[in-house]
Enzyme design. Structure first.
Site, PDB file in Angstrom:
ATOM      1  N   ASP A   1       0.821  -1.217   0.000  1.00 25.79           N
ATOM      2  CA  ASP A   1       0.000   0.000   0.000  1.00 25.79           C
ATOM      3  C   ASP A   1       0.856   1.270   0.000  1.00 25.79           C
ATOM      4  O   ASP A   1       2.089   1.202   0.001  1.00 25.79           O
ATOM      5  CB  ASP A   1      -0.957  -0.051   1.206  1.00 25.79           C
TER       6      ASP A   1
ATOM      7  N   ASP B   1     -10.083   3.751  -4.122  1.00 26.08           N
ATOM      8  CA  ASP B   1     -10.807   2.579  -3.626  1.00 26.08           C
ATOM      9  C   ASP B   1     -12.217   2.467  -4.226  1.00 26.08           C
ATOM     10  O   ASP B   1     -12.925   3.455  -4.386  1.00 26.08           O
ATOM     11  CB  ASP B   1     -10.941   2.651  -2.097  1.00 26.08           C
TER      12      ASP B   1
HETATM   13  C1  GAL Z   1      -6.246   1.277   1.036  1.00 27.28           C
HETATM   14  C2  GAL Z   1      -6.364   0.253  -0.079  1.00 27.28           C
HETATM   15  C3  GAL Z   1      -7.470  -0.707   0.275  1.00 27.28           C
HETATM   16  C4  GAL Z   1      -7.163  -1.376   1.591  1.00 27.28           C
HETATM   17  C5  GAL Z   1      -6.929  -0.338   2.677  1.00 27.28           C
HETATM   18  C6  GAL Z   1      -6.459  -0.956   3.971  1.00 27.28           C
HETATM   19  O1  GAL Z   1      -5.205   2.145   0.762  1.00 27.28           O
HETATM   20  O2  GAL Z   1      -6.619   0.916  -1.282  1.00 27.28           O
HETATM   21  O3  GAL Z   1      -7.635  -1.660  -0.756  1.00 27.28           O
HETATM   22  O4  GAL Z   1      -6.027  -2.178   1.456  1.00 27.28           O
HETATM   23  O5  GAL Z   1      -5.967   0.617   2.268  1.00 27.28           O
HETATM   24  O6  GAL Z   1      -6.217  -0.022   4.953  1.00 27.28           O
END
Ligand code: GAL
Length: 481
Positions: free
Chosen positions: A199, A264
């Site tokens: 991430d 997301d």
């Molecule tokens: C976001 C990501 C999501 C999930 C989330 C967890 O940045 O895009 O898919 O992994 O973090 O905190």
């Protein structure tokens, strides 16, 4: 440090550092060449140092793929299929849930359909590393430990995925891997994982990183490649989650097997069409070993209707995004499972011969190339090993007839006719000559077709060219004016 970066310059620096600086000045202190030593040598040195600085700077602004990745140890040629915990559970995960999910993947025949990965997302670890500096699994959520869990997942014939972050912390503020890349990659491999989602939260200050997103992902890619070489095991599949920042589709293929292209996803139609619209402009970036990741599936979630879920799934699959199920499997409906396991759509997603995505050949409601998050491109086509794939998307809130001329698609030959297979009704829909119309496509619905060459079109069709532009007889008569 990789070959080709700063380290390579060390031999150049060493002679000057060892001898060049002190020796000539001392030696020439009382000689006629004194003046030359004082003025010319330092100037030369300054120029050389300046050049080295330039080269060093120049080199560190380059980002190279790990040199230890060779044709033999590449992984994830095809887009990954599996499960990810985030959309259905967010932080509410533990080992029982992961194991139950893995078992359901098998008993619901999802594994047979191709969904082989069970991927744990954020929130699996303790808030702090242990005294050795390692990430530790949350003792309450994962009391048996990760190795026991991945062993059980592997025993089911599945693969296991884990999650970390290229910054100080994950997005939910658990430990991230910045400056711990090699240690963490090893930890994940020792735990038995096959796959790492990486991430983009908690970015360290610029005066610490001296990097951009690409550089932070390069660090982990290098760690994974080095570890693979050292351990003799295949590299962890690297799923890069930088949400489309810095146009990952232009560079991420050097480091990982997929890269998130957008923010997301949410379980509603607006989110689906927005992601689809944005991705329609860089479908060219996807091919074997590197895929635009349009995010975890929302099939089975929220207010998405049956038609919308089908459209969502079709687009993600035919655009060769990773397909990660993100719904609560114990309560998944038959419809949800039916959508997720459509074998004819999955066959194209997992085509071992053609790795490219479908692309729009006509936008439809909008003139070509218009970006519209509510009404993305409607007429798409692409290659597959078994024929030309078409996707027609009705973005209107009412049913619509959708018409196209076959040769609007670059993958169709003029003067030929095509058998039409419907990939959702699983029926043969006759032979298309020059045109095709899908009647009464439901609101937000999709039609997915496979067209196969069925020989020459009938003789004597008029006009003599389906594409009229500059259509001309051998004697010079023009037919488009
Ligand atoms: C976001 C990501 C999501 C999930 C989330 C967890 O940045 O895009 O898919 O992994 O973090 O905190």
């Amino acid at each position: 440090m990789k070959p080709g970066t700063l380290d390579v310059k060390t031999p150049i620096l060493a002679p000057y550092g060892a001898r060049g600086l002190g020796y000539p000045l001392a030696h020439n202190a009382r000689s006629k060449r004194n003046w030359a030593s004082i003025v010319i040598l330092p100037s030369a040195l300054a120029i050389i140092l300046g050049y080295i600085t330039f080269i060093a700077h120049h080199d560190t602004s380059h980002h190279d793929a790990p040199t230890t990745v060779t044709a033999d140890n590449r992984v994830a040629k095809l887009p990954v299929m599996g499960y990810n915990t985030w959309n259905a559970y967010h932080c509410d995960i533990d080992e029982d849930l992961i194991l139950e999910t893995a078992q359901l993947m098998t008993s619901l025949s999802l594994a047979d359909a191709g969904y082989t990965h069970v991927n744990i997302d954020d929130c699996y670890s303790e808030r702090r590393r242990n005294a050795d500096g390692d990430i530790v699994e949350d003792a309450t959520k994962f009391p048996s430990g990760m190795k026991v869990l991945t062993d059980k997942i592997h025993d089911l014939g599945l693969k296991a995925g884990i999650y970390s972050d290229s910054g100080w912390f994950t997005c939910q503020l658990y430990p991230g891997s910045f400056q711990n890349e090699a240690r963490d990659a090893k930890r994940f491999l020792d735990w038995g994982f096959d796959y790492l989602k990486y991430d983009n939260c908690a970015v360290p200050f610029d005066n610490i990183t001296r990097e951009n997103i690409m550089g932070r992902y390069e660090r982990m890619a290098n760690a994974i490649a080095d570890l693979s070489q050292l351990s003799g095991k295949p590299p962890l599949i690297l799923s890069m989650c930088q949400w489309g920042r810095e146009q990952g589709w232009t560079w991420a293929r050097r480091y990982g097997q997929s890269w998130r292209t957008t923010d997301d996803i949410d379980p509603n139609w607006q989110s689906i069409t927005k992601i689809l619209n944005q991705n329609s402009f860089f479908t060219w970036a996807t091919d074997f070993y590197g895929h635009n990741d349009m995010d975890i599936l929302e099939v089975g979630n929220g207010p998405l209707t049956y038609e919308e879920a089908k459209s969502h799934f079709t687009a993600w699959a035919l655009m060769k995004s990773p397909l990660l199920i993100g719904t609560h499997l114990p309560s998944a409906t038959e419809e949800t499972i039916e959508i997720l396991t459509n074998p004819e759509i999955i066959a194209i997603h997992q085509d071992p011969v053609v790795g490219t995505s479908i692309s729009p050949f006509r936008w439809g409601i909008n003139p070509d190339w218009v970006s519209n998050n509510t009404h993305p491109a409607q007429y798409w086509s692409g290659e597959s090993q078994n024929g030309t794939v078409f996707m027609l998307l009705n973005t209107l809130d009412e049913p619509a007839d959708m018409f196209f001329r076959l040769t609007e698609s670059p993958w169709i030959r003029a003067g030929r006719q095509y058998s039409v297979r419907d990939l959702w009704t699983h029926t043969e829909n006759g032979t298309a000559v020059r045109n095709f119309t899908a009647h009464a496509v439901p609101p937000h619905g999709v039609v997915a077709l496979l067209l196969q060459d069925a020989g020459d079109e009938p003789e004597g069709l008029w006009p003599p060219c389906a594409v009229l532009e500059w259509c001309m007889s051998a004697n010079g008569t023009r037919f488009d004016q």
